[in-house]
Write an enzyme that holds these catalytic residues in place. Structure first.
Site, PDB file in Angstrom:
ATOM      1  N   HIS A  16     -27.946  39.364  81.603  1.00  0.00           N
ATOM      2  CA  HIS A  16     -27.086  40.162  82.497  1.00  0.00           C
ATOM      3  C   HIS A  16     -27.643  41.577  82.679  1.00  0.00           C
ATOM      4  O   HIS A  16     -26.909  42.488  83.044  1.00  0.00           O
ATOM      5  CB  HIS A  16     -25.644  40.319  81.940  1.00  0.00           C
TER       6      HIS A  16
ATOM      7  N   ASN B 103     -18.069  33.810  83.789  1.00  0.00           N
ATOM      8  CA  ASN B 103     -18.225  32.538  83.083  1.00  0.00           C
ATOM      9  C   ASN B 103     -19.151  32.734  81.892  1.00  0.00           C
ATOM     10  O   ASN B 103     -18.948  32.167  80.829  1.00  0.00           O
ATOM     11  CB  ASN B 103     -18.774  31.464  84.021  1.00  0.00           C
ATOM     12  N   GLY B 104     -20.206  33.521  82.121  1.00  0.00           N
ATOM     13  CA  GLY B 104     -21.030  34.033  81.020  1.00  0.00           C
ATOM     14  C   GLY B 104     -20.616  35.478  80.808  1.00  0.00           C
ATOM     15  O   GLY B 104     -20.310  36.172  81.785  1.00  0.00           O
TER      16      GLY B 104
ATOM     17  N   LYS C 265     -28.938  30.135  95.724  1.00  0.00           N
ATOM     18  CA  LYS C 265     -28.036  31.149  96.294  1.00  0.00           C
ATOM     19  C   LYS C 265     -28.884  32.185  97.008  1.00  0.00           C
ATOM     20  O   LYS C 265     -29.983  32.512  96.537  1.00  0.00           O
ATOM     21  CB  LYS C 265     -27.290  31.882  95.169  1.00  0.00           C
TER      22      LYS C 265
ATOM     23  N   GLY D 274     -16.188  38.661  87.009  1.00  0.00           N
ATOM     24  CA  GLY D 274     -14.961  38.063  87.551  1.00  0.00           C
ATOM     25  C   GLY D 274     -13.721  38.367  86.725  1.00  0.00           C
ATOM     26  O   GLY D 274     -12.662  38.703  87.261  1.00  0.00           O
TER      27      GLY D 274
ATOM     28  N   GLU E 189     -25.257  42.578  91.533  1.00  0.00           N
ATOM     29  CA  GLU E 189     -26.638  42.324  91.094  1.00  0.00           C
ATOM     30  C   GLU E 189     -27.581  42.200  92.286  1.00  0.00           C
ATOM     31  O   GLU E 189     -28.736  42.628  92.219  1.00  0.00           O
ATOM     32  CB  GLU E 189     -26.679  41.038  90.255  1.00  0.00           C
TER      33      GLU E 189
ATOM     34  N   ARG F  80     -34.369  36.457  91.527  1.00  0.00           N
ATOM     35  CA  ARG F  80     -33.784  36.623  90.199  1.00  0.00           C
ATOM     36  C   ARG F  80     -34.491  35.667  89.234  1.00  0.00           C
ATOM     37  O   ARG F  80     -34.604  34.469  89.512  1.00  0.00           O
ATOM     38  CB  ARG F  80     -32.299  36.286  90.271  1.00  0.00           C
TER      39      ARG F  80
ATOM     40  N   HIS G 195     -19.409  42.976  80.726  1.00  0.00           N
ATOM     41  CA  HIS G 195     -19.577  42.078  81.880  1.00  0.00           C
ATOM     42  C   HIS G 195     -18.935  40.745  81.494  1.00  0.00           C
ATOM     43  O   HIS G 195     -19.458  40.012  80.654  1.00  0.00           O
ATOM     44  CB  HIS G 195     -21.071  41.903  82.204  1.00  0.00           C
TER      45      HIS G 195
ATOM     46  N   ARG H 124      -8.485  32.352  84.700  1.00  0.00           N
ATOM     47  CA  ARG H 124      -7.240  32.441  85.481  1.00  0.00           C
ATOM     48  C   ARG H 124      -6.314  31.266  85.165  1.00  0.00           C
ATOM     49  O   ARG H 124      -5.116  31.430  84.959  1.00  0.00           O
ATOM     50  CB  ARG H 124      -7.587  32.422  86.973  1.00  0.00           C
TER      51      ARG H 124
ATOM     52  N   ASN I  87     -31.620  33.405  94.312  1.00  0.00           N
ATOM     53  CA  ASN I  87     -31.324  33.031  92.923  1.00  0.00           C
ATOM     54  C   ASN I  87     -31.372  31.501  92.871  1.00  0.00           C
ATOM     55  O   ASN I  87     -30.435  30.833  93.319  1.00  0.00           O
ATOM     56  CB  ASN I  87     -29.937  33.561  92.543  1.00  0.00           C
TER      57      ASN I  87
ATOM     58  N   GLU J 138     -13.253  42.425  86.389  1.00  0.00           N
ATOM     59  CA  GLU J 138     -12.810  43.085  87.621  1.00  0.00           C
ATOM     60  C   GLU J 138     -11.389  42.702  88.009  1.00  0.00           C
ATOM     61  O   GLU J 138     -10.718  43.434  88.728  1.00  0.00           O
ATOM     62  CB  GLU J 138     -13.752  42.701  88.787  1.00  0.00           C
ATOM     63  N   ASN J 139     -10.950  41.526  87.541  1.00  0.00           N
ATOM     64  CA  ASN J 139      -9.675  40.994  88.054  1.00  0.00           C
ATOM     65  C   ASN J 139      -8.557  40.801  87.048  1.00  0.00           C
ATOM     66  O   ASN J 139      -7.394  40.732  87.442  1.00  0.00           O
ATOM     67  CB  ASN J 139      -9.931  39.633  88.726  1.00  0.00           C
TER      68      ASN J 139
ATOM     69  N   ARG K 290     -19.277  28.468  76.461  1.00  0.00           N
ATOM     70  CA  ARG K 290     -20.160  28.785  75.322  1.00  0.00           C
ATOM     71  C   ARG K 290     -19.355  29.417  74.191  1.00  0.00           C
ATOM     72  O   ARG K 290     -18.473  30.233  74.445  1.00  0.00           O
ATOM     73  CB  ARG K 290     -21.254  29.764  75.748  1.00  0.00           C
TER      74      ARG K 290
HETATM   75  P1  ADP Z   1     -20.121  33.951  86.848  1.00  0.00           P
HETATM   76  O1  ADP Z   1     -20.437  34.372  85.449  1.00  0.00           O
HETATM   77  O2  ADP Z   1     -20.289  32.491  87.096  1.00  0.00           O
HETATM   78  O3  ADP Z   1     -20.744  34.829  87.912  1.00  0.00           O
HETATM   79  P2  ADP Z   1     -17.648  35.273  87.639  1.00  0.00           P
HETATM   80  O4  ADP Z   1     -18.173  36.643  87.346  1.00  0.00           O
HETATM   81  O5  ADP Z   1     -17.392  34.913  89.057  1.00  0.00           O
HETATM   82  O6  ADP Z   1     -18.537  34.144  86.967  1.00  0.00           O
HETATM   83  O7  ADP Z   1     -16.283  35.110  86.803  1.00  0.00           O
HETATM   84  C1  ADP Z   1     -15.588  33.910  86.794  1.00  0.00           C
HETATM   85  C2  ADP Z   1     -14.389  34.095  85.874  1.00  0.00           C
HETATM   86  O8  ADP Z   1     -13.546  35.118  86.431  1.00  0.00           O
HETATM   87  C3  ADP Z   1     -13.521  32.842  85.748  1.00  0.00           C
HETATM   88  O9  ADP Z   1     -13.162  32.644  84.401  1.00  0.00           O
HETATM   89  C4  ADP Z   1     -12.305  33.193  86.564  1.00  0.00           C
HETATM   90  O10 ADP Z   1     -11.137  32.550  86.118  1.00  0.00           O
HETATM   91  C5  ADP Z   1     -12.212  34.679  86.310  1.00  0.00           C
HETATM   92  N1  ADP Z   1     -11.323  35.316  87.290  1.00  0.00           N
HETATM   93  C6  ADP Z   1     -11.510  35.491  88.613  1.00  0.00           C
HETATM   94  N2  ADP Z   1     -10.405  36.046  89.175  1.00  0.00           N
HETATM   95  C7  ADP Z   1      -9.496  36.229  88.170  1.00  0.00           C
HETATM   96  C8  ADP Z   1      -8.176  36.744  88.080  1.00  0.00           C
HETATM   97  N3  ADP Z   1      -7.538  37.198  89.157  1.00  0.00           N
HETATM   98  N4  ADP Z   1      -7.571  36.759  86.878  1.00  0.00           N
HETATM   99  C9  ADP Z   1      -8.185  36.298  85.777  1.00  0.00           C
HETATM  100  N5  ADP Z   1      -9.445  35.806  85.793  1.00  0.00           N
HETATM  101  C10 ADP Z   1     -10.083  35.753  86.971  1.00  0.00           C
END
Ligand code: ADP
Length: 412
Positions: free
Chosen positions: A179, A210-211, A18, A330, A384, A90, A207, A284, A11, A333-334, A240
């Site tokens: 995506h 960040n995006g 990456k 991110g 991905e 990618r 999804h 976060r 990528n 999932e979290n 954005r």
């Molecule tokens: P990208 O789009 O760059 O691939 P990611 O899918 O890694 O980004 O997502 C990054 C986002 O996920 C950030 O806003 C980060 O704060 C958030 N994130 C990661 N872990 C947590 C968490 N435990 N709680 C809340 N947000 C989280």
């Protein structure tokens, strides 16, 4: 399947590259990492092995070529080069041209270059990775996997902007969506996980990273998505703004005496969670600030959640029924908090979250987080790279069976 069974996934950005080396069908890479600050001072490359151990080394030259040569030498020392069956690249924008992943030929390179007009920040950088890797490893099949391809099944009413139609036909101004590799992977995994009928299902994928984007998947096909001609449209993201009244943008340009390009820059890189909170683009960090009573962080999260719920509700209209709403990325999932807040906003659709289960799913875990009498709400980690590796290997296998040189091999 080919006897060699690993794929290198690349990528490439303008100053970064990456990579991951994946055995076919596996979730975890044998080697992954990132070359950074290419074209700048102090360029470096970091490697992470199967056990998660990391190592960073300076690059002799701050070029993509040096980064790839260093990667190949690392792969050779780990005996990973001989087992490669393909390289998957990618690519951000495939326009209306690419509906599937494709073997890269000189004609394909020409088309990706032509599409740079639609994605000036991404496609040229992707091409640097492609052309450098092809010159260093000319004997392996190189496959392009497009972020837009999965959404090429959207019907015209979903992808057409309501501006004079000539603009769509003359300048390709329409919605493409992004995506796609993640949405396709998640939809496929959801069908497997829940044992859904491949020919009769309705899935909403959120999804959120960040995006961020939402996708409505009907019977394996994308029928609507929230990103548009560029990744700016739709949800509130890290930096954005997502959807905005063009009238507001035009008025802002007038008030602040800024050019359209400058406003576009503000909407892309100074807006979203960052612009609203004034603190950070990171979800976060904002959750922590909200916990401590920060008003702007609270508003930023509320606006993001409201927009997300609005898009999920809107995307439902493209389905005949809902089998599952799936969170990934991110945040998806979290963040138990964002999931709970958004589901609370969707009570009208009978979506109900099990708060305890919701709290227990994070850190790469998968699981159902809905109440029994709700449509299923699922958390699935996206992958991905695995999807790109799968496409690349499948096309490489087709190519290896062909008697002549390859042109235009695609997979459905
Ligand atoms: P990208 O789009 O760059 O691939 P990611 O899918 O890694 O980004 O997502 C990054 C986002 O996920 C950030 O806003 C980060 O704060 C958030 N994130 C990661 N872990 C947590 C968490 N435990 N709680 C809340 N947000 C989280």
């Amino acid at each position: 399947m080919l006897s060699e069974s690993r794929v290198l996934v690349i990528n490439c950005g303008s100053s970064s590259l990456k990579f991951s080396v994946l055995p076919l069908g596996e979730d975890m890479p044998l080697l992954s990492g990132l070359a950074e600050r290419l074209g700048l001072d102090n360029a470096s490359i970091s490697f992470k092995n199967e056990s998660g151990e990391k190592r960073t080394a300076p690059l002799d030259e701050a070029t993509h070529e040096c980064a790839l040569e260093t990667l190949f030498s690392e792969m050779s020392s780990l005996c990973l080069m001989d087992s490669l069956c393909a390289i998957g690249h990618r690519v951000a924008h495939g326009g209306s041209e690419f509906r599937h992943s494709v073997l890269i030929t000189s004609e394909v390179i020409g088309k990706i270059r032509h599409l740079s007009e639609l994605a000036p920040l991404h496609n040229p950088a992707n091409l640097v990775g492609i052309e450098t890797a092809m010159s260093l490893l000319p004997d392996l099949p190189h496959i392009a996997v497009f972020d837009t391809a999965f959404h090429q099944t959207m019907p015209p009413e979903a992808y057409t902007y309501a501006i004079p139609l000539e603009y769509r036909d003359d300048y390709q101004i329409r919605r493409y969506g992004f995506h796609g590799t993640s949405h396709r992977y998640i939809a496929m995994e959801t069908v497997k996980e829940l044992g859904l009928d491949p020919d009769n299902h309705g899935i909403l994928v959120a999804h959120l990273g960040n995006g961020s984007s939402v996708c409505a998947v009907k019977n394996g096909k994308s029928v609507d998505t929230s990103m548009g001609m560029t990744p700016l449209e739709g949800l509130v993201m890290g930096t954005r703004c997502g959807d905005i009244d063009f009238g507001a943008a035009a008025y802002l340009a007038k008030c602040t005496n800024q050019s359209i390009e400058s406003i576009y820059q503000v909407m892309n890189s100074q807006s979203g969670l960052l612009g609203l909170s004034g603190i950070s683009s990171d979800c976060r960090t904002l959750q922590e600030a909200r916990q401590q009573g920060d008003d702007r962080a609270t508003l930023a999260i509320d606006v993001m959640v409201h927009r997300l719920a609005r898009h999920l509700g809107g995307h439902l209209a493209s389905l005949t029924h809902l089998d599952a709403l799936v969170f990934t990325g991110g945040i998806g999932e979290n963040s138990a908090l964002i999931r709970e807040l958004v589901i609370d906003n969707l009570a009208v659709f009978n979506l109900k979250i099990d708060k305890e289960k919701n709290q227990s799913v994070a850190g790469g875990k998968r699981g159902v987080i809905s109440e029994p009498d709700s449509p299923v709400i699922l958390v699935l980690p996206t992958n991905e790279e695995k999807m790109i590796a799968g496409d690349a290997a499948e096309i490489a296998e087709t190519v290896s069976r062909l008697p002549h040189s390859y042109e235009h091999h695609i997979i459905a």
